[in-house]
Motif scaffolding. Structure first.
Motif, mmCIF file in Angstrom:
data_model
loop_
_atom_site.group_PDB
_atom_site.id
_atom_site.type_symbol
_atom_site.label_atom_id
_atom_site.label_comp_id
_atom_site.label_asym_id
_atom_site.label_seq_id
_atom_site.Cartn_x
_atom_site.Cartn_y
_atom_site.Cartn_z
ATOM 1 N N PHE A 1 75.341 88.726 27.464
ATOM 2 C CA PHE A 1 74.561 87.592 27.957
ATOM 3 C C PHE A 1 73.376 87.338 27.044
ATOM 4 C CE2 PHE A 1 73.085 91.367 30.244
ATOM 5 C CZ PHE A 1 71.731 91.362 29.947
ATOM 6 N N ALA A 2 72.867 86.130 27.163
ATOM 7 C CA ALA A 2 71.680 85.720 26.411
ATOM 8 C C ALA A 2 70.721 85.067 27.400
ATOM 9 C CB ALA A 2 72.067 84.732 25.313
ATOM 10 N N VAL A 3 69.511 85.617 27.474
ATOM 11 C CA VAL A 3 68.516 85.155 28.443
ATOM 12 C C VAL A 3 67.196 84.895 27.723
ATOM 13 C CG1 VAL A 3 67.145 85.858 30.466
ATOM 14 C CG2 VAL A 3 69.582 86.411 30.361
ATOM 15 N N ALA A 4 66.524 83.844 28.163
ATOM 16 C CA ALA A 4 65.169 83.558 27.686
ATOM 17 C C ALA A 4 64.201 83.833 28.823
ATOM 18 C CB ALA A 4 65.047 82.107 27.242
ATOM 19 N N ALA A 5 63.122 84.527 28.524
ATOM 20 C CA ALA A 5 62.040 84.748 29.490
ATOM 21 C C ALA A 5 60.863 83.912 29.001
ATOM 22 C CB ALA A 5 61.669 86.218 29.557
ATOM 23 N N ILE A 6 60.336 83.069 29.904
ATOM 24 C CA ILE A 6 59.273 82.140 29.543
ATOM 25 C C ILE A 6 58.085 82.358 30.474
ATOM 26 C CG2 ILE A 6 58.670 79.702 29.259
ATOM 27 C CD1 ILE A 6 62.270 80.342 29.653
ATOM 28 N N ARG A 7 56.914 82.528 29.885
ATOM 29 C CA ARG A 7 55.698 82.712 30.684
ATOM 30 C C ARG A 7 54.831 81.471 30.535
ATOM 31 N NH1 ARG A 7 52.644 87.226 32.833
ATOM 32 N NH2 ARG A 7 50.446 86.670 32.927
ATOM 33 N N GLU A 8 54.572 80.827 31.670
ATOM 34 C CA GLU A 8 53.722 79.641 31.698
ATOM 35 C C GLU A 8 52.741 79.752 32.855
ATOM 36 O OE1 GLU A 8 56.240 76.034 29.859
ATOM 37 O OE2 GLU A 8 56.841 76.631 31.866
ATOM 38 N N GLU A 9 51.500 79.546 32.542
ATOM 39 C CA GLU A 9 50.433 79.587 33.547
ATOM 40 C C GLU A 9 50.472 80.878 34.356
ATOM 41 O OE1 GLU A 9 50.436 75.957 35.803
ATOM 42 O OE2 GLU A 9 50.552 74.740 33.984
ATOM 43 N N GLY A 10 50.702 81.988 33.664
ATOM 44 C CA GLY A 10 50.669 83.296 34.304
ATOM 45 C C GLY A 10 51.899 83.670 35.100
ATOM 46 N N ARG A 11 52.941 82.840 35.065
ATOM 47 C CA ARG A 11 54.160 83.119 35.830
ATOM 48 C C ARG A 11 55.361 83.164 34.903
ATOM 49 N NH1 ARG A 11 54.039 80.779 41.675
ATOM 50 N NH2 ARG A 11 55.944 81.970 41.552
ATOM 51 N N TRP A 12 56.251 84.093 35.174
ATOM 52 C CA TRP A 12 57.469 84.234 34.393
ATOM 53 C C TRP A 12 58.624 83.513 35.054
ATOM 54 C CZ3 TRP A 12 57.860 86.210 29.652
ATOM 55 C CH2 TRP A 12 56.881 87.097 29.208
ATOM 56 N N ARG A 13 59.483 82.959 34.239
ATOM 57 C CA ARG A 13 60.781 82.448 34.701
ATOM 58 C C ARG A 13 61.796 82.816 33.634
ATOM 59 N NH1 ARG A 13 62.395 77.563 32.222
ATOM 60 N NH2 ARG A 13 60.712 76.643 31.005
ATOM 61 N N CYS A 14 63.024 82.989 34.052
ATOM 62 C CA CYS A 14 64.087 83.332 33.111
ATOM 63 C C CYS A 14 65.209 82.312 33.221
ATOM 64 C CB CYS A 14 64.644 84.726 33.407
ATOM 65 S SG CYS A 14 63.497 86.053 32.999
ATOM 66 N N ALA A 15 65.875 82.077 32.110
ATOM 67 C CA ALA A 15 66.982 81.125 32.077
ATOM 68 C C ALA A 15 68.015 81.618 31.072
ATOM 69 C CB ALA A 15 66.476 79.742 31.672
ATOM 70 N N ARG A 16 69.248 81.281 31.342
ATOM 71 C CA ARG A 16 70.314 81.597 30.391
ATOM 72 C C ARG A 16 70.163 80.706 29.170
ATOM 73 N NH1 ARG A 16 73.998 85.032 30.879
ATOM 74 N NH2 ARG A 16 74.551 85.856 32.878
ATOM 75 N N ILE A 17 70.544 81.256 28.029
ATOM 76 C CA ILE A 17 70.663 80.435 26.837
ATOM 77 C C ILE A 17 72.112 80.501 26.380
ATOM 78 C CG2 ILE A 17 68.242 80.533 26.151
ATOM 79 C CD1 ILE A 17 68.883 82.711 24.179
ATOM 80 N N ASP A 18 72.484 79.609 25.512
ATOM 81 C CA ASP A 18 73.869 79.459 25.063
ATOM 82 C C ASP A 18 74.463 80.800 24.654
ATOM 83 O OD1 ASP A 18 76.274 78.748 23.836
ATOM 84 O OD2 ASP A 18 75.410 76.976 22.891
ATOM 85 N N GLU A 19 75.632 81.128 25.199
ATOM 86 C CA GLU A 19 76.280 82.402 24.877
ATOM 87 C C GLU A 19 76.770 82.455 23.436
ATOM 88 O OE1 GLU A 19 78.895 84.067 27.733
ATOM 89 O OE2 GLU A 19 77.436 83.844 29.337
ATOM 90 N N GLU A 20 76.762 81.324 22.753
ATOM 91 C CA GLU A 20 77.060 81.319 21.320
ATOM 92 C C GLU A 20 76.007 82.142 20.568
ATOM 93 O OE1 GLU A 20 77.317 78.007 17.882
ATOM 94 O OE2 GLU A 20 78.430 77.570 19.709
ATOM 95 N N SER A 21 74.858 82.344 21.209
ATOM 96 C CA SER A 21 73.793 83.167 20.624
ATOM 97 C C SER A 21 74.255 84.595 20.368
ATOM 98 C CB SER A 21 72.580 83.202 21.558
ATOM 99 O OG SER A 21 72.059 81.914 21.749
ATOM 100 N N LEU A 22 75.301 85.024 21.061
ATOM 101 C CA LEU A 22 75.811 86.387 20.888
ATOM 102 C C LEU A 22 76.569 86.556 19.573
ATOM 103 C CD1 LEU A 22 77.056 87.071 24.521
ATOM 104 C CD2 LEU A 22 74.841 87.650 23.509
ATOM 105 N N VAL A 23 76.974 85.439 18.967
ATOM 106 C CA VAL A 23 77.669 85.510 17.685
ATOM 107 C C VAL A 23 76.917 84.788 16.569
ATOM 108 C CG1 VAL A 23 79.972 85.852 18.643
ATOM 109 C CG2 VAL A 23 79.151 83.532 18.245
ATOM 110 N N ASP A 24 75.941 83.968 16.931
ATOM 111 C CA ASP A 24 75.211 83.182 15.934
ATOM 112 C C ASP A 24 73.716 83.251 16.231
ATOM 113 O OD1 ASP A 24 74.375 81.375 14.021
ATOM 114 O OD2 ASP A 24 75.116 79.618 15.096
ATOM 115 N N LEU A 25 73.019 84.056 15.481
ATOM 116 C CA LEU A 25 71.588 84.269 15.696
ATOM 117 C C LEU A 25 70.795 82.973 15.601
ATOM 118 C CD1 LEU A 25 69.421 86.417 16.229
ATOM 119 C CD2 LEU A 25 69.186 86.633 13.750
ATOM 120 N N ASP A 26 71.199 82.075 14.724
ATOM 121 C CA ASP A 26 70.468 80.821 14.565
ATOM 122 C C ASP A 26 70.510 79.988 15.848
ATOM 123 O OD1 ASP A 26 68.818 79.408 12.668
ATOM 124 O OD2 ASP A 26 70.336 77.822 12.773
ATOM 125 N N THR A 27 71.599 80.074 16.595
ATOM 126 C CA THR A 27 71.684 79.377 17.881
ATOM 127 C C THR A 27 70.609 79.896 18.828
ATOM 128 O OG1 THR A 27 74.054 78.968 17.656
ATOM 129 C CG2 THR A 27 73.168 78.911 19.887
#
Length: 172
Positions: free
Chosen positions: A20-46
Motif C-alpha cells: 500500500f501507499a499512504v500519505a499522512a498530511i498534517r494541517e492546523e495541528g491535525r493529521w489525516r491520512c489518504a491512499r495514494i496511487d498504488e503505482e507508487s509501489l513500482v514507480d517512485l516518481d509517481t
C-alpha cells in the motif's frame, strides 16, 4: 538529505505489487491520512508527484509498504525529496528500491555476502521533527520480527497519526 526527483521511463510502470501507499498530511495541528496511487509501489516518481500535489502548510509524509518486504518513507522538501528505505538490498529485486538508491546516490556493495542482511539507507532523521528520532527509526527498520505494515504502523503511532493510518490501511 535532499534529492531531486527524476522522471521514470514509461516502461517502468509494471504490474502492481502487493502492499500500500499512504500519505499522512498534517494541517492546523491535525493529521489525516489518504491512499495514494498504488503505482507508487513500482514507480517512485509517481509517489513523489502525488505527495507534492497534496500541498499542505504542514508536514506531508509518504509511506510505502512494498510487497510486504520493505518500506519507503518520503517527504517533499524545498528543492527535492527526503527519502529513507528500510532495506537497501531490496534494490536487487525491486525497481522502486533501486530508484530510491539512485536518488540517494548510493550504490550496493560489491560483496554479495553483505547483501544478505537488510540495512536502512537514506535520511534516518526524516521524521525527527515529528517525534521519531533517527536512532529510533533505525531500530524500527532493523526489527526483523515485524512486517513492513507493522513497522509503518509503529512509526505512524510514534508520530501521532497511528489511528488515521490504521483506518486507511484497514479500508483497503
Amino acid at each position: 538529505m535532499a534529492v531531486q526527483s527524476v522522471s521514470s521511463p514509461a516502461d517502468v510502470r509494471a504490474e502492481a505489487l502487493p502492499g500500500f501507499a499512504v500519505a499522512a498530511i498534517r494541517e492546523e495541528g491535525r493529521w489525516r491520512c489518504a491512499r495514494i496511487d498504488e503505482e507508487s509501489l513500482v514507480d517512485l516518481d509517481t509517489a513523489i508527484t502525488e505527495l507534492r500535489s497534496l500541498r499542505s502548510t504542514g508536514a506531508v509524509v509518504g509511506m510505502l509498504d512494498v510487497d510486504d518486504e520493505f518500506f519507503v518513507l518520503l517527504r517533499p522538501i524545498p528543492g527535492g525529496v527526503s527519502l529513507m528505505i528500510s532495506d537497501a538490498a531490496a534494490a536487487l529485486d525491486y525497481d522502486v528500491a533501486a530508484d530510491v538508491l539512485d536518488l540517494l546516490r548510493v550504490e550496493l556493495p560489491p560483496d554479495e555476502e553483505l547483501l544478505d542482511d537488510p540495512w536502512p539507507e537514506g535520511d534516518l532523521a526524516i521524521l525527527a521533527d515529528l517525534g521519531l528520532p533517527a536512532d529510533e527509526l533505525a531500530v524500527l527498520a532493523a526489527e526483523l520480527d515485524l512486517y513492513p505494515d507493522e513497522q509503518l504502523l509503529a512509526i505512524a503511532r510514534r508520530c501521532g497519526f497511528g489511528d488515521a493510518f490504521a483506518e486507511v490501511v484497514s479500508a483497503r
